[in-house]
Every structure is written in C-alpha cells, then in structure tokens.
Write a protein that holds these residues in place. Sequence first.
Motif, PDB file in Angstrom:
ATOM      1  N   PHE A 205       0.709  -1.125   0.120  1.00  0.00           N
ATOM      2  CA  PHE A 205       0.004  -0.106  -0.089  1.00  0.00           C
ATOM      3  C   PHE A 205       0.945   1.286  -0.063  1.00  0.00           C
ATOM      4  CE2 PHE A 205      -3.162  -3.126   1.271  1.00  0.00           C
ATOM      5  CZ  PHE A 205      -4.400  -2.564   0.798  1.00  0.00           C
ATOM      6  N   ASN A 206       1.880   1.303   0.937  1.00  0.00           N
ATOM      7  CA  ASN A 206       2.628   2.628   1.070  1.00  0.00           C
ATOM      8  C   ASN A 206       3.964   2.498   0.951  1.00  0.00           C
ATOM      9  OD1 ASN A 206       2.487   1.489   3.288  1.00  0.00           O
ATOM     10  ND2 ASN A 206       2.659   3.044   4.575  1.00  0.00           N
ATOM     11  N   GLY A 207       4.592   1.381   0.413  1.00  0.00           N
ATOM     12  CA  GLY A 207       6.165   1.456   0.022  1.00  0.00           C
ATOM     13  C   GLY A 207       6.360   2.176  -1.007  1.00  0.00           C
ATOM     14  N   ALA A 208       7.699   2.555  -1.012  1.00  0.00           N
ATOM     15  CA  ALA A 208       8.216   3.409  -2.064  1.00  0.00           C
ATOM     16  C   ALA A 208       7.762   2.941  -3.518  1.00  0.00           C
ATOM     17  CB  ALA A 208       9.609   3.556  -2.040  1.00  0.00           C
ATOM     18  N   LEU A 209       7.931   1.649  -3.888  1.00  0.00           N
ATOM     19  CA  LEU A 209       7.542   1.179  -5.314  1.00  0.00           C
ATOM     20  C   LEU A 209       5.778   1.453  -5.302  1.00  0.00           C
ATOM     21  CD1 LEU A 209       9.321  -2.334  -5.415  1.00  0.00           C
ATOM     22  CD2 LEU A 209       9.684  -0.131  -6.444  1.00  0.00           C
ATOM     23  N   ALA A 210       4.814   1.282  -4.561  1.00  0.00           N
ATOM     24  CA  ALA A 210       3.553   1.589  -4.739  1.00  0.00           C
ATOM     25  C   ALA A 210       3.439   3.014  -4.745  1.00  0.00           C
ATOM     26  CB  ALA A 210       2.779   1.166  -3.327  1.00  0.00           C
ATOM     27  N   GLN A 211       4.168   3.716  -3.939  1.00  0.00           N
ATOM     28  CA  GLN A 211       3.628   5.401  -3.887  1.00  0.00           C
ATOM     29  C   GLN A 211       4.337   5.954  -5.344  1.00  0.00           C
ATOM     30  OE1 GLN A 211       5.866   6.969  -0.706  1.00  0.00           O
ATOM     31  NE2 GLN A 211       4.549   6.209   0.704  1.00  0.00           N
ATOM     32  N   TYR A 212       5.413   5.397  -5.968  1.00  0.00           N
ATOM     33  CA  TYR A 212       5.610   5.876  -7.049  1.00  0.00           C
ATOM     34  C   TYR A 212       5.197   5.213  -8.453  1.00  0.00           C
ATOM     35  CZ  TYR A 212       8.751   8.956  -4.501  1.00  0.00           C
ATOM     36  OH  TYR A 212       9.216   9.954  -3.774  1.00  0.00           O
ATOM     37  N   ASN A 213       4.235   4.421  -8.078  1.00  0.00           N
ATOM     38  CA  ASN A 213       3.732   3.410  -9.209  1.00  0.00           C
ATOM     39  C   ASN A 213       4.536   2.570 -10.107  1.00  0.00           C
ATOM     40  OD1 ASN A 213       0.864   4.537  -8.962  1.00  0.00           O
ATOM     41  ND2 ASN A 213       1.569   6.325 -10.222  1.00  0.00           N
ATOM     42  N   LEU A 214       5.701   2.037  -9.233  1.00  0.00           N
ATOM     43  CA  LEU A 214       6.527   1.019  -9.915  1.00  0.00           C
ATOM     44  C   LEU A 214       6.491  -0.363  -9.562  1.00  0.00           C
ATOM     45  CD1 LEU A 214       9.730   3.501  -9.215  1.00  0.00           C
ATOM     46  CD2 LEU A 214       8.638   3.141 -11.268  1.00  0.00           C
ATOM     47  N   ALA A 215       5.613  -0.569  -8.602  1.00  0.00           N
ATOM     48  CA  ALA A 215       5.407  -2.044  -8.080  1.00  0.00           C
ATOM     49  C   ALA A 215       5.057  -2.960  -9.396  1.00  0.00           C
ATOM     50  CB  ALA A 215       4.311  -2.138  -7.094  1.00  0.00           C
ATOM     51  N   VAL A 216       4.077  -2.515 -10.287  1.00  0.00           N
ATOM     52  CA  VAL A 216       3.647  -3.508 -11.156  1.00  0.00           C
ATOM     53  C   VAL A 216       4.607  -3.484 -12.201  1.00  0.00           C
ATOM     54  CG1 VAL A 216       2.055  -3.942 -13.039  1.00  0.00           C
ATOM     55  CG2 VAL A 216       1.298  -3.221 -10.609  1.00  0.00           C
ATOM     56  N   PRO A 217       5.346  -2.419 -12.855  1.00  0.00           N
ATOM     57  CA  PRO A 217       6.588  -2.490 -13.829  1.00  0.00           C
ATOM     58  C   PRO A 217       7.620  -3.395 -13.210  1.00  0.00           C
ATOM     59  CG  PRO A 217       5.732  -0.196 -13.797  1.00  0.00           C
ATOM     60  CD  PRO A 217       5.064  -0.915 -12.463  1.00  0.00           C
ATOM     61  N   VAL A 218       8.132  -3.404 -12.031  1.00  0.00           N
ATOM     62  CA  VAL A 218       9.195  -4.026 -11.393  1.00  0.00           C
ATOM     63  C   VAL A 218       8.475  -5.460 -11.527  1.00  0.00           C
ATOM     64  CG1 VAL A 218      10.330  -4.412  -9.233  1.00  0.00           C
ATOM     65  CG2 VAL A 218      10.065  -2.163 -10.008  1.00  0.00           C
ATOM     66  N   GLY A 219       7.512  -5.848 -11.313  1.00  0.00           N
ATOM     67  CA  GLY A 219       6.794  -7.177 -10.851  1.00  0.00           C
ATOM     68  C   GLY A 219       6.963  -7.677 -12.548  1.00  0.00           C
ATOM     69  N   TYR A 220       6.650  -6.943 -13.281  1.00  0.00           N
ATOM     70  CA  TYR A 220       6.751  -7.410 -14.785  1.00  0.00           C
ATOM     71  C   TYR A 220       8.325  -7.956 -15.279  1.00  0.00           C
ATOM     72  CZ  TYR A 220       2.164  -7.090 -16.509  1.00  0.00           C
ATOM     73  OH  TYR A 220       0.712  -7.206 -16.796  1.00  0.00           O
ATOM     74  N   ILE A 221       9.032  -6.856 -14.604  1.00  0.00           N
ATOM     75  CA  ILE A 221      10.578  -6.882 -15.232  1.00  0.00           C
ATOM     76  C   ILE A 221      11.163  -8.389 -14.275  1.00  0.00           C
ATOM     77  CG2 ILE A 221      12.830  -6.209 -14.691  1.00  0.00           C
ATOM     78  CD1 ILE A 221      11.730  -3.311 -14.985  1.00  0.00           C
ATOM     79  N   LEU A 222      10.878  -8.361 -13.207  1.00  0.00           N
ATOM     80  CA  LEU A 222      11.260  -9.585 -12.398  1.00  0.00           C
ATOM     81  C   LEU A 222      10.551 -10.854 -12.860  1.00  0.00           C
ATOM     82  CD1 LEU A 222      11.054  -8.237  -8.572  1.00  0.00           C
ATOM     83  CD2 LEU A 222      13.212  -8.495 -10.196  1.00  0.00           C
ATOM     84  N   TRP A 223       9.353 -10.774 -13.192  1.00  0.00           N
ATOM     85  CA  TRP A 223       8.819 -11.869 -13.984  1.00  0.00           C
ATOM     86  C   TRP A 223       9.362 -12.319 -15.052  1.00  0.00           C
ATOM     87  CZ3 TRP A 223       5.512 -11.646 -18.515  1.00  0.00           C
ATOM     88  CH2 TRP A 223       4.921 -12.931 -18.855  1.00  0.00           C
ATOM     89  N   GLY A 224       9.799 -11.442 -15.843  1.00  0.00           N
ATOM     90  CA  GLY A 224      10.532 -11.467 -17.448  1.00  0.00           C
ATOM     91  C   GLY A 224      11.789 -12.257 -17.012  1.00  0.00           C
ATOM     92  N   PHE A 225      12.776 -11.893 -15.856  1.00  0.00           N
ATOM     93  CA  PHE A 225      14.111 -12.514 -15.708  1.00  0.00           C
ATOM     94  C   PHE A 225      13.672 -13.841 -15.058  1.00  0.00           C
ATOM     95  CE2 PHE A 225      15.752  -8.089 -14.942  1.00  0.00           C
ATOM     96  CZ  PHE A 225      16.956  -8.266 -15.861  1.00  0.00           C
ATOM     97  N   ASN A 226      12.560 -14.196 -14.400  1.00  0.00           N
ATOM     98  CA  ASN A 226      12.483 -15.333 -14.137  1.00  0.00           C
ATOM     99  C   ASN A 226      12.054 -16.462 -15.266  1.00  0.00           C
ATOM    100  OD1 ASN A 226      13.035 -14.916 -11.319  1.00  0.00           O
ATOM    101  ND2 ASN A 226      10.799 -14.337 -10.888  1.00  0.00           N
ATOM    102  N   LYS A 227      11.398 -15.844 -16.372  1.00  0.00           N
ATOM    103  CA  LYS A 227      11.197 -16.527 -17.449  1.00  0.00           C
ATOM    104  C   LYS A 227      12.307 -16.630 -18.365  1.00  0.00           C
ATOM    105  CE  LYS A 227       7.553 -17.594 -18.705  1.00  0.00           C
ATOM    106  NZ  LYS A 227       6.547 -18.890 -18.785  1.00  0.00           N
ATOM    107  N   MET A 228      13.275 -16.118 -18.097  1.00  0.00           N
ATOM    108  CA  MET A 228      14.480 -16.114 -19.078  1.00  0.00           C
ATOM    109  C   MET A 228      15.176 -17.330 -18.824  1.00  0.00           C
ATOM    110  SD  MET A 228      17.619 -13.341 -19.175  1.00  0.00           S
ATOM    111  CE  MET A 228      16.497 -12.143 -19.321  1.00  0.00           C
ATOM    112  N   PRO A 229      15.533 -17.900 -20.028  1.00  0.00           N
ATOM    113  CA  PRO A 229      16.324 -19.430 -19.809  1.00  0.00           C
ATOM    114  C   PRO A 229      17.774 -19.005 -18.924  1.00  0.00           C
ATOM    115  CG  PRO A 229      15.714 -18.881 -21.862  1.00  0.00           C
ATOM    116  CD  PRO A 229      15.510 -17.773 -21.223  1.00  0.00           C
ATOM    117  N   THR A 230      18.258 -20.151 -18.176  1.00  0.00           N
ATOM    118  CA  THR A 230      19.073 -19.771 -17.196  1.00  0.00           C
ATOM    119  C   THR A 230      20.624 -19.682 -17.978  1.00  0.00           C
ATOM    120  OG1 THR A 230      19.607 -22.223 -17.205  1.00  0.00           O
ATOM    121  CG2 THR A 230      18.368 -21.216 -15.242  1.00  0.00           C
TER     122      THR A 230
END
Length: 269
Positions: A205-230
């Motif tokens: 709710f009130n973390g830095a990522l949520a306050q600056y609307n970065l939580a979802v973009p960062v979530g997509y980036i991390l998800w993309g890294f996790n989908k990346m082949p090792t």
Amino acid sequence: MRVSSTLLLALPALALAEDQIPLQEKVKGWFGKLTNAVSSAVPAAVPSAPVEATAAKVAESVQHHLTLENWKDVLTKDLAASAPTTQDWVIYINGGNVTCFGHCGNVTRAWNETVALLSAKPHAPKFATIDCDEEPVLCNSWSVGPPSIYYFTIPKPLADQSAPAPTVRYIPLRRNATTVETLKTLIVDKEYENTAPYEGAWHPFNGALAQYNLAVPVGYILWGFNKMPTWLPMVLISFMSRSFMNRRMNPQPAHQGGAGGAAPAPGRQ
C-alpha cells in the motif's frame, strides 16, 4: 468392525464405574468414555479424503482469490465494516509446480481445514489466496513467494477518506511442517503479532514502489527475468565481457586536429 470391537471392549470398563457416583454423573461419564472410544476408532476406519474434499469446498466458498487487477478493491472495499474499525485479512500465498515446485500440497490442505474451522468463528478475519503460478506479476510486485502468509490489518477510511496506513506482516511457512495447529496458533492465538510489521519498499500500500507506481512495472521485469532461460544471462555476460576486453586490447587512436589542418594519419609521428 473396528468401531464395534472397540465399543465391546469399552463396555466392561464402563460397568466397573464407582457405585457412589450419582446416576446423572454416571450417565455423563459413560457417554464421555463411549465418545472417546468411538473417536479413537473412527479415524482408523474412515478415510481422510472426504474430509479434505469437504474442507476444500468450504474454504473455496468463503475465501477470495486475489489477482493483479482486483486485490486492492477486494481488500479495501468492505461495506460490511464501518469506520473507524479495522479489517483483518489472512492471505495464503501458494503455488504449483512452477513457483512451489509441487511441494505446497501439505500446506494447502492445512490451510483449507483451518479456513473451514475458523470461518464460522465470530469476528474471524477474512481469508484470501494468491496463486503465484497464476499471478506471478502480483507476487513479484509484492516480493513474496509460496508457501507463506501475508497478514493485513486494514483501517477503514474516515468520512474525509483519511486512514492510517495498513499494517502488513509477512510470515513464511514450512512446506513439510505446517499443520492446522500451526495456522490456528498463528491466527487465533495471535502468534502473528510476534512478527514485526513490514515497512519497506515492497509494502503493497505505502511502500516506495507503490507510491511511485513502480510496483507493477518492477513485477513485470522480475517475472521476465524469471522466465529467462538460465543460459541466456551467461551468454550476455560473456558477450559483454568479451566486447570490453576487445576495447581494452585494441583502443581506438585519438584524433588530434592541427590548427586548421586535418588530423594526422594513424601511425605517423
């Protein structure tokens, strides 16, 4: 057969009860001992599968499934509670073969049985689940993983829409050691209060990522890294390091221009 044999063995013991005990107390004690005898025999004769199926159906009927699109509305729009009360939410974060490697089954069974037992309790918290296999971006935007519990205490907004920040506590669960008693102690006995509230950048709710609307973009980036082949990061690192070494070994000559003349040709003094 196991139930009837247990009862036959129990009856002679009941007949030897003390003669001085009043009749009403004798009857109560007799039924109590008979119930204990039946309870000890029934689990050996009745399979647990129907119990698990029933608990799963009850849990399914009372819990909410959170997604990236609905989680904030589900947790905050509760018309049944009026300000300035708070609403407790117990969120079970689970997963399947991808995020929990197929090892969340034991915890999920304990969760379903616990929800089935506690949902009828007065003033019980509300229950929700997040499947990180189905909602990887949401799990990454909160920086959580299965199996775990996220305990939310959410104040209801006042008339002017002001409200204190929600309190959240993140509690990992042990895959092979979590039982109904574990979750009951955590929720009913308020053992969750032994975990310090989380106040970092990933606060939903009130973390830095949520306050600056970065939580979802960062979530997509991390998800993309996790989908990346090792092997892909190693190839990229190898390519970048080789390019860097080539630049170090073969530096480009500096171009020096004269006062109005052209730069000297390479190799000339």
